[in-house]
Design a protein around this motif. Structure first.
Motif, short mmCIF file in Angstrom:
data_model
loop_
_atom_site.label_atom_id
_atom_site.label_comp_id
_atom_site.label_asym_id
_atom_site.label_seq_id
_atom_site.Cartn_x
_atom_site.Cartn_y
_atom_site.Cartn_z
N GLY A 243 24.83 -12.24 15.03
CA GLY A 243 23.57 -12.95 14.81
C GLY A 243 23.42 -13.45 13.38
N ASP A 244 23.83 -12.64 12.42
CA ASP A 244 23.75 -13.05 11.02
C ASP A 244 24.63 -14.26 10.74
OD1 ASP A 244 22.02 -10.97 10.52
OD2 ASP A 244 23.53 -9.66 9.62
N GLU A 245 25.84 -14.27 11.33
CA GLU A 245 26.75 -15.39 11.11
C GLU A 245 26.25 -16.65 11.78
OE1 GLU A 245 30.16 -17.38 9.62
OE2 GLU A 245 29.03 -15.60 9.05
N VAL A 246 25.66 -16.52 12.95
CA VAL A 246 25.08 -17.68 13.63
C VAL A 246 23.99 -18.31 12.77
CG1 VAL A 246 23.73 -18.43 15.63
CG2 VAL A 246 25.67 -16.88 15.95
N ALA A 247 23.10 -17.48 12.22
CA ALA A 247 22.02 -17.99 11.37
C ALA A 247 22.58 -18.66 10.13
CB ALA A 247 21.09 -16.84 10.99
N ARG A 248 23.63 -18.09 9.55
CA ARG A 248 24.23 -18.68 8.34
C ARG A 248 24.82 -20.05 8.64
NH1 ARG A 248 29.30 -18.22 4.86
NH2 ARG A 248 30.47 -17.50 6.68
N LEU A 249 25.53 -20.18 9.74
CA LEU A 249 26.15 -21.45 10.08
C LEU A 249 25.11 -22.54 10.31
CD1 LEU A 249 28.96 -20.19 12.47
CD2 LEU A 249 29.30 -21.26 10.23
N LEU A 250 24.02 -22.19 10.96
CA LEU A 250 22.98 -23.18 11.24
C LEU A 250 22.30 -23.67 9.96
CD1 LEU A 250 21.36 -21.64 14.43
CD2 LEU A 250 22.56 -23.83 14.29
N ALA A 251 22.32 -22.86 8.92
CA ALA A 251 21.67 -23.23 7.65
C ALA A 251 22.57 -24.08 6.76
CB ALA A 251 21.24 -21.97 6.90
N LEU A 252 23.87 -24.16 7.08
CA LEU A 252 24.82 -24.90 6.25
C LEU A 252 24.93 -26.36 6.69
CD1 LEU A 252 27.75 -22.32 6.02
CD2 LEU A 252 25.97 -22.75 4.31
N SER A 253 25.26 -27.23 5.75
CA SER A 253 25.59 -28.62 6.09
C SER A 253 27.00 -28.66 6.66
CB SER A 253 25.51 -29.50 4.85
OG SER A 253 26.57 -29.17 3.94
N VAL A 254 27.35 -29.79 7.25
CA VAL A 254 28.70 -29.94 7.79
C VAL A 254 29.75 -29.77 6.69
CG1 VAL A 254 30.31 -31.55 8.89
CG2 VAL A 254 27.96 -31.37 9.72
N GLU A 255 29.51 -30.36 5.53
CA GLU A 255 30.48 -30.24 4.43
C GLU A 255 30.60 -28.79 3.97
OE1 GLU A 255 32.75 -32.31 3.11
OE2 GLU A 255 32.14 -33.51 4.85
N GLU A 256 29.50 -28.08 3.93
CA GLU A 256 29.55 -26.66 3.55
C GLU A 256 30.30 -25.84 4.58
OE1 GLU A 256 25.43 -26.19 0.95
OE2 GLU A 256 25.34 -26.16 3.15
N ARG A 257 30.10 -26.15 5.84
CA ARG A 257 30.87 -25.45 6.90
C ARG A 257 32.35 -25.77 6.78
NH1 ARG A 257 27.26 -27.57 11.93
NH2 ARG A 257 25.28 -26.56 11.41
N ARG A 258 32.65 -27.04 6.54
CA ARG A 258 34.05 -27.47 6.45
C ARG A 258 34.77 -26.76 5.31
NH1 ARG A 258 33.25 -32.90 7.06
NH2 ARG A 258 33.50 -32.73 9.32
N ALA A 259 34.04 -26.36 4.29
CA ALA A 259 34.64 -25.67 3.15
C ALA A 259 34.89 -24.19 3.41
CB ALA A 259 33.73 -25.82 1.93
N LEU A 260 34.37 -23.66 4.50
CA LEU A 260 34.59 -22.25 4.82
C LEU A 260 36.07 -22.03 5.13
CD1 LEU A 260 31.50 -21.58 7.12
CD2 LEU A 260 31.77 -20.93 4.71
N PRO A 261 36.67 -20.95 4.65
CA PRO A 261 38.12 -20.75 4.84
C PRO A 261 38.54 -20.54 6.29
CG PRO A 261 37.12 -18.79 3.88
CD PRO A 261 36.07 -19.87 3.84
N VAL A 262 37.60 -20.17 7.16
CA VAL A 262 37.96 -19.91 8.57
C VAL A 262 37.68 -21.12 9.46
CG1 VAL A 262 37.52 -17.45 8.32
CG2 VAL A 262 35.67 -18.94 9.12
N MET A 263 37.15 -22.21 8.89
CA MET A 263 36.67 -23.32 9.71
C MET A 263 37.71 -24.41 9.88
SD MET A 263 33.98 -24.36 11.40
CE MET A 263 32.76 -23.22 10.70
N HIS A 264 38.02 -24.76 11.14
CA HIS A 264 38.83 -25.94 11.40
C HIS A 264 37.96 -27.17 11.13
CE1 HIS A 264 41.08 -29.05 13.45
NE2 HIS A 264 42.09 -28.22 13.61
N PRO A 265 38.47 -28.17 10.41
CA PRO A 265 37.65 -29.34 10.08
C PRO A 265 37.06 -30.03 11.31
CG PRO A 265 39.67 -29.35 8.80
CD PRO A 265 39.81 -28.24 9.78
N GLY A 266 37.79 -30.02 12.42
CA GLY A 266 37.31 -30.67 13.63
C GLY A 266 36.23 -29.92 14.36
N ARG A 267 35.91 -28.71 13.90
CA ARG A 267 34.88 -27.92 14.55
C ARG A 267 33.60 -27.86 13.72
NH1 ARG A 267 36.09 -24.99 18.64
NH2 ARG A 267 38.27 -24.72 18.02
#
Length: 306
Positions: A243-267
């Motif tokens: 739940g904490d991670e879901v809330a964090r992802l929703l608060a981030l912009s696409v570019e901020e998500r894309r910068a996460l080390p676990v994130m595939h750019p296409g996702r």
């Protein structure tokens, strides 16, 4: 050698090996379901991306002397009026006619793949959750009574909901990051789909989550330095951490998500909607933790070739 191909709304995945062991496992994010929810058709650009990926796969099949191929297409192809163009392109490149799975068939194969590598005796019944780009599969299963206490796990009830990460992003999440009202509209769609589902997550004693959305949320919740399937497979995550991670992802912009080390750019642009689906399913399940599985529908398709 056999090959299994899972062609979803966002990703085309390839498994090469024997029905029980992969020597090659790869994927390409092509967003085949781009705008299908709005237009009812596969976009020309999406078809070009998919065919480019299949050209790569054709080379891999030849290099591994693959003799049998099963190609399964799911939500986007089920919904598209011009699916015949895609089918012809697959046949031309891979020499095999793609099977357009029904929602029930997709759910059954997802369950078969997800439970085959469970390392510990599961609590029963088991709910497998497979969140895709266009649809989400819920499959409830238990032991085959004819097989005794150690009998195979079999799917008993399956349902495919028309909510997925790409579909709901295109429908509701237009701001970056999404606004509270947009998230609320997304939640309402998921809740309506769950209300209509004959498979009730509340009946599950254990929840196994597969595919890119759940694995990416899990990787973030675990604080991994990179997306690592070996560390994700069979990982057990507390519900609160999810739940904490879901809330964090929703608060981030696409570019901020894309910068996460676990994130595939296409996702990065659709993970928010997928995370909402995961959160709402788990809220109804009421379990304290979830199990992640790297094995998924691709493994179920491969096993069907035994």
């Amino acid at each position: 050698m056999i090959a299994a191909v899972d062609c979803g709304t966002n990703t085309i995945k390839l498994f090469v090996g024997t029905p029980t062991r992969a020597v090659l496992r790869t994927s390409r994010m092509v967003r085949l379901g781009q705008d299908v929810d709005r237009t009812g058709r596969l976009a020309d650009a999406a078809l070009e991306r998919a065919f480019a990926a299949l050209d790569e796969y054709a080379v891999l099949l030849r290099e591994h002397d693959v003799e049998r191929v099963r190609f399964c297409a799911t939500s986007a192809t089920r919904d598209a009026a011009n699916a015949d163009v895609f089918r012809a392109g697959v046949l031309e490149r891979l020499g095999v006619e793609p099977e357009v799975l029904s929602g029930a068939e997709e759910a059954q194969l997802s369950f078969a793949g997800a439970v085959r590598n469970l390392r510990h005796e599961p609590a029963l019944p088991v709910l497998v959750v497979d969140i895709g780009g266009g649809s989400t599969e819920l499959v409830l299963g238990d032991r085959d009574p004819e097989g005794g206490p150690g009998g195979a796990l079999v799917a008993r009830e399956a349902h495919s909901m028309d909510v997925g990460s790409v579909r709901l992003t295109e429908r509701h999440l237009h701001s970056d990051p999404p606004t509270p009202d947009e998230v609320a509209a997304c939640v309402a769609d998921v809740e309506a789909a769950l209300d209509a589902s004959p498979v009730d997550p509340a009946r599950a004693a254990q929840v196994v989550c597969v595919a890119g959305t759940a694995l990416t949320v899990g990787a973030g919740a675990l604080g991994l330095p990179a997306f690592d399937p070996a560390r994700l497979d069979q990982a057990v995550l507390p519900r609160g951490a999810v739940g904490d991670e879901v809330a964090r992802l929703l608060a981030l912009s696409v570019e901020e998500r894309r910068a996460l080390p676990v994130m595939h750019p296409g996702r990065a642009d659709v993970i928010g909607a997928g995370a909402v689906i995961l959160d709402r399913v788990l809220a109804r399940a009421g379990v304290d933790a979830i199990t992640l599985s790297v094995a998924d529908i691709l493994d179920g398709i491969a096993a069907s070739l035994a």
